[in-house]
Design a protein around this motif. Structure first.
Motif, PDB file in Angstrom:
ATOM      1  N   ALA A  42    -112.117  18.845  40.498  1.00 16.61           N
ATOM      2  CA  ALA A  42    -111.000  18.199  41.277  1.00 16.61           C
ATOM      3  C   ALA A  42    -111.614  17.006  41.995  1.00 16.61           C
ATOM      4  O   ALA A  42    -110.880  15.916  41.894  1.00 16.61           O
ATOM      5  CB  ALA A  42    -110.561  19.250  42.387  1.00 16.61           C
ATOM      6  N   ALA A  43    -112.747  16.943  42.434  1.00 18.18           N
ATOM      7  CA  ALA A  43    -113.305  15.705  43.068  1.00 18.18           C
ATOM      8  C   ALA A  43    -113.417  14.613  42.032  1.00 18.18           C
ATOM      9  O   ALA A  43    -113.220  13.270  42.298  1.00 18.18           O
ATOM     10  CB  ALA A  43    -114.547  16.126  43.680  1.00 18.18           C
ATOM     11  N   ARG A  44    -113.896  15.179  40.735  1.00 18.58           N
ATOM     12  CA  ARG A  44    -114.348  13.777  39.764  1.00 18.58           C
ATOM     13  C   ARG A  44    -112.840  13.166  39.652  1.00 18.58           C
ATOM     14  O   ARG A  44    -112.825  11.942  39.287  1.00 18.58           O
ATOM     15  CB  ARG A  44    -114.739  14.524  38.561  1.00 18.58           C
ATOM     16  N   TRP A  45    -111.670  14.070  39.503  1.00 17.31           N
ATOM     17  CA  TRP A  45    -110.529  13.335  39.114  1.00 17.31           C
ATOM     18  C   TRP A  45    -109.664  12.956  40.053  1.00 17.31           C
ATOM     19  O   TRP A  45    -108.544  12.694  40.181  1.00 17.31           O
ATOM     20  CB  TRP A  45    -109.590  14.383  38.305  1.00 17.31           C
ATOM     21  N   GLY A  46    -110.247  12.980  41.503  1.00 22.82           N
ATOM     22  CA  GLY A  46    -109.474  12.585  42.472  1.00 22.82           C
ATOM     23  C   GLY A  46    -108.278  13.608  42.688  1.00 22.82           C
ATOM     24  O   GLY A  46    -106.895  12.998  43.219  1.00 22.82           O
ATOM     25  N   ALA A  47    -108.314  14.824  42.554  1.00 21.34           N
ATOM     26  CA  ALA A  47    -107.227  15.699  42.514  1.00 21.34           C
ATOM     27  C   ALA A  47    -107.119  16.850  43.412  1.00 21.34           C
ATOM     28  O   ALA A  47    -108.129  17.023  44.038  1.00 21.34           O
ATOM     29  CB  ALA A  47    -107.090  16.438  40.943  1.00 21.34           C
ATOM     30  N   GLY A  48    -106.134  17.336  43.943  1.00 16.85           N
ATOM     31  CA  GLY A  48    -105.903  18.457  45.013  1.00 16.85           C
ATOM     32  C   GLY A  48    -106.627  19.748  44.588  1.00 16.85           C
ATOM     33  O   GLY A  48    -106.498  19.699  43.211  1.00 16.85           O
ATOM     34  N   LEU A  49    -106.821  20.650  45.266  1.00 17.11           N
ATOM     35  CA  LEU A  49    -107.107  22.068  44.904  1.00 17.11           C
ATOM     36  C   LEU A  49    -106.563  22.994  45.898  1.00 17.11           C
ATOM     37  O   LEU A  49    -106.661  22.818  47.094  1.00 17.11           O
ATOM     38  CB  LEU A  49    -108.626  22.063  44.656  1.00 17.11           C
ATOM     39  N   THR A  50    -105.805  23.843  45.314  1.00 18.50           N
ATOM     40  CA  THR A  50    -105.395  24.855  46.296  1.00 18.50           C
ATOM     41  C   THR A  50    -105.835  26.327  45.835  1.00 18.50           C
ATOM     42  O   THR A  50    -105.879  26.289  44.663  1.00 18.50           O
ATOM     43  CB  THR A  50    -103.868  24.982  46.380  1.00 18.50           C
ATOM     44  N   GLY A  51    -106.044  27.167  46.523  1.00 17.36           N
ATOM     45  CA  GLY A  51    -106.477  28.756  46.079  1.00 17.36           C
ATOM     46  C   GLY A  51    -105.768  29.637  46.765  1.00 17.36           C
ATOM     47  O   GLY A  51    -105.293  29.552  48.004  1.00 17.36           O
ATOM     48  N   ASN A  52    -105.416  30.654  46.009  1.00 17.94           N
ATOM     49  CA  ASN A  52    -104.403  31.867  46.487  1.00 17.94           C
ATOM     50  C   ASN A  52    -104.814  33.112  45.503  1.00 17.94           C
ATOM     51  O   ASN A  52    -105.215  32.818  44.479  1.00 17.94           O
ATOM     52  CB  ASN A  52    -102.937  31.653  46.091  1.00 17.94           C
ATOM     53  N   GLN A  53    -105.049  34.130  46.302  1.00 16.04           N
ATOM     54  CA  GLN A  53    -105.272  35.497  45.436  1.00 16.04           C
ATOM     55  C   GLN A  53    -104.209  35.615  44.295  1.00 16.04           C
ATOM     56  O   GLN A  53    -102.654  35.438  44.621  1.00 16.04           O
ATOM     57  CB  GLN A  53    -105.487  36.645  46.388  1.00 16.04           C
ATOM     58  N   LEU A  54    -104.436  35.568  43.093  1.00 18.29           N
ATOM     59  CA  LEU A  54    -103.606  35.942  41.950  1.00 18.29           C
ATOM     60  C   LEU A  54    -103.434  37.725  41.795  1.00 18.29           C
ATOM     61  O   LEU A  54    -102.398  38.060  41.737  1.00 18.29           O
ATOM     62  CB  LEU A  54    -104.034  35.156  40.749  1.00 18.29           C
ATOM     63  N   PHE A  55    -104.625  38.216  41.594  1.00 16.16           N
ATOM     64  CA  PHE A  55    -104.568  39.612  41.299  1.00 16.16           C
ATOM     65  C   PHE A  55    -105.546  40.318  42.233  1.00 16.16           C
ATOM     66  O   PHE A  55    -106.608  39.962  42.397  1.00 16.16           O
ATOM     67  CB  PHE A  55    -104.796  39.967  40.066  1.00 16.16           C
ATOM     68  N   SER A  56    -104.834  41.431  43.126  1.00 11.21           N
ATOM     69  CA  SER A  56    -105.797  42.118  44.300  1.00 11.21           C
ATOM     70  C   SER A  56    -106.420  43.210  43.149  1.00 11.21           C
ATOM     71  O   SER A  56    -106.181  43.685  41.952  1.00 11.21           O
ATOM     72  CB  SER A  56    -105.125  42.732  45.066  1.00 11.21           C
ATOM     73  N   ALA A  57    -107.805  43.438  43.763  1.00  9.01           N
ATOM     74  CA  ALA A  57    -108.827  44.549  42.890  1.00  9.01           C
ATOM     75  C   ALA A  57    -107.800  45.762  42.698  1.00  9.01           C
ATOM     76  O   ALA A  57    -108.132  46.222  41.715  1.00  9.01           O
ATOM     77  CB  ALA A  57    -109.933  44.735  44.019  1.00  9.01           C
TER      78      ALA A  57
END
Ligand SMILES: CC(C)(COP(=O)(O)OP(=O)(O)OC[C@H]1O[C@@H](n2cnc3c(N)ncnc32)[C@H](O)[C@@H]1OP(=O)(O)O)[C@@H](O)C(=O)NCCC(=O)NCCS
Length: 168
Positions: A128-143
């Protein structure tokens, strides 16, 4: 050789002759879920356009497999990425990911990570940093959604990738 060279290494589009080597790398990573050997061959046949291998002297030493989301075709989903132990820390995962973003022209990239995989998390943050792009994170699948002892998977969504920001 059609691919782009990085020192003695070549990043290229996979072919079915690379499937066995990719399966071995996934097995030896001890981190990735090992899919059937058949699935790697099939992936090389049907999803080569959204996957890449890096080779030294013809031997596959790293790969990334991905696909475009059927309902969101500007989004490249990374299925698996690994580099052979002895070649880590030399920028090969960076070369695989950057070449795939360029080749597919994707505007966004998605990948899931487990919370204990520091190198993977750092790798996607660096992308993300190299491309100057944003990054978001969320849980997709719980255990508890997994039928085995698989850890929860967190989804990173990175983008938009703007060609003018592409790393050289
Ligand atoms: C994750 C993996 C593919 C990285 O491959 P690599 O070729 O060593 O990575 P690179 O040298 O291109 O480094 C890419 C970025 O990742 C980060 N990184 C890689 N290994 C790291 C480590 N051990 N610790 C911290 N950061 C690390 C660095 O920040 C680097 O960015 P930088 O250039 O800004 O420093 C490799 O460690 C691997 O195969 N791991 C096992 C399989 C796996 O976990 N795959 C990811 C599943 S989602």
């Amino acid at each position: 050789m059609s691919g782009k060279t990085f020192g003695q290494a070549v990043v290229d589009v996979p072919s079915t002759s690379d499937g066995a080597g990719m399966w071995r790398l996934a097995r030896d990573s001890r981190t990735l879920d090992l899919n059937s050997s058949y699935s790697y061959l099939l992936w090389c046949r049907d999803f080569a356009g959204t996957s890449a291998v890096v080779k030294i002297d013809g031997e596959v030493i790293g790969f990334v497999t991905g696909y475009l989301r059927p309902n969101q075709p500007d989004t490249l989903v990374i299925w698996q990425i690994t580099v052979a132990d002895e070649h880590r820390g030399r920028g090969f995962a960076t070369a695989l990911l950057d070449s795939l973003v360029r080749r597919t022209g994707a505007r966004h990239l998605e990948a899931t990570v487990t919370s204990d995989n520091d190198s993977s998390i750092a790798m996607f943050r660096a992308l993300a940093a190299r491309w100057g792009a944003g990054l978001t994170g969320n849980q997709l699948f719980s255990a508890d959604q997994f039928p085995d002892d698989h850890a929860a998977e967190f989804l990173f969504r990175i983008g938009p990738f703007v060609p003018v920001n592409a790393p050289s």
